[in-house]
Scaffold this active site. Structure first.
Site, PDB file in Angstrom:
ATOM      1  N   SER A  64      50.800  43.018  44.680  1.00  0.00           N
ATOM      2  CA  SER A  64      49.554  42.366  45.106  1.00  0.00           C
ATOM      3  C   SER A  64      49.705  41.421  46.287  1.00  0.00           C
ATOM      4  O   SER A  64      48.709  41.016  46.873  1.00  0.00           O
ATOM      5  CB  SER A  64      48.960  41.588  43.946  1.00  0.00           C
ATOM      6  OG  SER A  64      48.363  42.479  43.063  1.00  0.00           O
ATOM      7  N   LYS A  67      47.946  42.293  49.391  1.00  0.00           N
ATOM      8  CA  LYS A  67      46.482  42.179  49.519  1.00  0.00           C
ATOM      9  C   LYS A  67      46.065  41.144  50.557  1.00  0.00           C
ATOM     10  O   LYS A  67      45.108  41.351  51.298  1.00  0.00           O
ATOM     11  CB  LYS A  67      45.875  41.830  48.155  1.00  0.00           C
ATOM     12  CG  LYS A  67      46.042  42.964  47.139  1.00  0.00           C
ATOM     13  CD  LYS A  67      45.693  42.531  45.727  1.00  0.00           C
ATOM     14  CE  LYS A  67      45.843  43.714  44.775  1.00  0.00           C
ATOM     15  NZ  LYS A  67      45.720  43.357  43.375  1.00  0.00           N
ATOM     16  N   TYR A 189      46.300  52.340  48.898  1.00  0.00           N
ATOM     17  CA  TYR A 189      46.417  51.107  48.105  1.00  0.00           C
ATOM     18  C   TYR A 189      47.688  51.129  47.252  1.00  0.00           C
ATOM     19  O   TYR A 189      48.443  50.164  47.221  1.00  0.00           O
ATOM     20  CB  TYR A 189      45.166  50.929  47.234  1.00  0.00           C
ATOM     21  CG  TYR A 189      45.323  49.825  46.207  1.00  0.00           C
ATOM     22  CD1 TYR A 189      45.270  48.479  46.584  1.00  0.00           C
ATOM     23  CD2 TYR A 189      45.560  50.123  44.867  1.00  0.00           C
ATOM     24  CE1 TYR A 189      45.451  47.468  45.646  1.00  0.00           C
ATOM     25  CE2 TYR A 189      45.736  49.126  43.925  1.00  0.00           C
ATOM     26  CZ  TYR A 189      45.680  47.798  44.322  1.00  0.00           C
ATOM     27  OH  TYR A 189      45.874  46.802  43.390  1.00  0.00           O
ATOM     28  N   TYR A 241      45.469  34.593  41.056  1.00  0.00           N
ATOM     29  CA  TYR A 241      44.557  35.135  40.031  1.00  0.00           C
ATOM     30  C   TYR A 241      43.868  34.029  39.262  1.00  0.00           C
ATOM     31  O   TYR A 241      43.526  33.009  39.828  1.00  0.00           O
ATOM     32  CB  TYR A 241      45.297  36.109  39.103  1.00  0.00           C
ATOM     33  CG  TYR A 241      45.941  37.200  39.897  1.00  0.00           C
ATOM     34  CD1 TYR A 241      45.141  38.133  40.548  1.00  0.00           C
ATOM     35  CD2 TYR A 241      47.308  37.257  40.058  1.00  0.00           C
ATOM     36  CE1 TYR A 241      45.707  39.120  41.313  1.00  0.00           C
ATOM     37  CE2 TYR A 241      47.882  38.248  40.829  1.00  0.00           C
ATOM     38  CZ  TYR A 241      47.071  39.165  41.451  1.00  0.00           C
ATOM     39  OH  TYR A 241      47.616  40.127  42.208  1.00  0.00           O
ATOM     40  N   VAL A 259      52.988  41.567  40.794  1.00  0.00           N
ATOM     41  CA  VAL A 259      53.521  41.848  39.452  1.00  0.00           C
ATOM     42  C   VAL A 259      54.996  42.232  39.435  1.00  0.00           C
ATOM     43  O   VAL A 259      55.598  42.267  38.368  1.00  0.00           O
ATOM     44  CB  VAL A 259      52.738  42.945  38.696  1.00  0.00           C
ATOM     45  CG1 VAL A 259      51.415  42.440  38.184  1.00  0.00           C
ATOM     46  CG2 VAL A 259      52.582  44.186  39.512  1.00  0.00           C
TER      47      VAL A 259
HETATM   48  O1  DON Z   1      46.903  47.630  41.143  1.00  0.00           O
HETATM   49  C1  DON Z   1      47.944  47.436  40.534  1.00  0.00           C
HETATM   50  O2  DON Z   1      47.992  47.573  39.349  1.00  0.00           O
HETATM   51  C2  DON Z   1      49.220  46.982  41.212  1.00  0.00           C
HETATM   52  N1  DON Z   1      49.775  47.962  42.010  1.00  0.00           N
HETATM   53  C3  DON Z   1      49.074  45.678  41.938  1.00  0.00           C
HETATM   54  C4  DON Z   1      49.120  44.658  40.932  1.00  0.00           C
HETATM   55  C5  DON Z   1      49.564  43.297  41.229  1.00  0.00           C
HETATM   56  O3  DON Z   1      50.584  42.968  41.773  1.00  0.00           O
HETATM   57  C6  DON Z   1      48.691  42.347  40.570  1.00  0.00           C
HETATM   58  N2  DON Z   1      49.376  41.222  40.170  1.00  0.00           N
HETATM   59  N3  DON Z   1      49.779  40.313  39.807  1.00  0.00           N
END
Ligand code: DON
Length: 327
Positions: A64, A67, A189, A241, A259
């Site tokens: 993420s 983003k 994405y 978040y 993540v």
């Molecule tokens: O969309 C997803 O599930 C992941 N590829 C990105 C998630 C992410 O890193 C959100 N995090 N904390």
């Protein structure tokens, strides 16, 4: 000349390396393979000094954190007005993968949650998926000063299991918030999330933002100066978040987490911090990363609203030697 800041980071690393709190993400099967013990801290100052300790060369997927930077590229591609018509700027107070849109406008709430990120990725220009991916990878290369690859098994794992993201994309298509090239955009994405970085890259990326969009080591501009504040302000309000409020209060350094266990944090005009440590708390943020940022912020007075004299003076600690500090 030895910098006391290096010893400070070593101590910080040793203090937190034994922390056992948190769980390595496993909702994408490939992510579960990461070692809970991996831990790296890197700090890059806006005058180009690099300080690192631990596993700073170990690569992991950016997830993420991408983003925030892809949002910057979307702004360059279309300008504020159009981008803001497709994605809002309000924190959700919800988990990163929640399926909610702003009822009044049908927009996803902000570019830092999955729905908003899919909408911003949709805006990246290019004749086809390959060209759009190339533009994204090149953009990251300007921030980090090196070329980047995708971790293909993670990409495929995300693509195979990302039904929730697919559902969000179709919901947004229903409200004309994204274009019809849904499969291409979702691939893009998942690919941008699967790009490989290390803690040094994350520190260089935030140092570049802290330096007005110019990489402090290569001197290359990564993003137009006028959009730097857009990216950093949304990192502050939405980057961690549903823990963004607490982060702003306790740490006060705009940041974005992923993540896989990465955090990038921007102390404007001063430095960038990059951290890698896979165990996450319940909200998806790296447990060691939170502790490290909290302490660096407190000890050097980096909270954006701090006016008190900090425990240590950043410039002296980065540039000075032990003798000058009476060690
Ligand atoms: O969309 C997803 O599930 C992941 N590829 C990105 C998630 C992410 O890193 C959100 N995090 N904390």
């Amino acid at each position: 000349m030895a910098s006391p800041f290096r010893s400070y980071l070593n101590d910080l690393y040793n203090k937190h390396r034994g922390l056992k709190k948190g769980r390595v993400a496993d909702y994408i099967p490939e992510l579960a393979l990461a070692s809970a013990d991996s831990f790296g801290i890197c700090v890059v100052s806006t005058d180009g000094q690099t300080f690192e300790v631990g596993d700073c060369d170990k690569t992991f997927t950016i997830q993420s954190i991408s983003k925030a930077f892809v949002f910057g590229l979307a702004l360059e591609d279309h300008g504020r007005k159009y981008v803001n018509s497709k994605v809002g700027m309000e924190p959700t107070g919800e988990a990163f993968n929640s399926i909610i849109l702003d009822e009044a406008t049908n927009r996803p709430y902000n570019p830092m949650v999955n729905s908003g990120a899919i909408a911003t990725t949709d805006l990246i220009k290019g004749r086809n998926g390959t060209e759009r991916l190339k533009r994204i990878l090149e953009m990251f290369g300007r921030y980090t000063g090196r070329a980047h690859d995708i971790n293909v098994p993670v990409f495929l794992s995300e693509k195979e299991t990302g039904h929730r993201n697919r559902a969000m994309a179709f919901l947004m298509l229903n409200f004309s918030m994204v274009s019809e090239k849904i499969d291409e955009t979702l691939d893009l994405y998942f690919q941008q999330c699967s790009m490989l970085v290390n803690a040094k890259d994350l520190a260089m990326m935030s140092a570049t933002l802290a330096n007005g969009g110019v990489n402090p080591v290569t001197g290359i501009r990564a993003i137009e100066e006028r959009y730097v504040q857009d990216v950093i302000s949304l990192m502050l309000t939405c980057g961690m978040y549903d823990a963004s409020g607490e982060w702003a209060y306790r740490v006060g350094i705009p940041a974005k987490s992923g993540v896989a266990g990465g955090i990038t944090a921007v102390a404007s005009g001063k430095l960038g911090i990059g951290i890698y440590s896979p165990p996450l708390d319940a909200k998806g943020n790296s447990t060691r990363g939170i502790k490290v940022c909290e302490e660096i912020s407190r000890d050097f007075g980096l909270h954006m609203f701090n006016t008190a004299t900090p425990k240590h003076d950043l410039v002296t600690w980065m540039n000075g030697d032990h003798d000058s500090l009476g060690w």
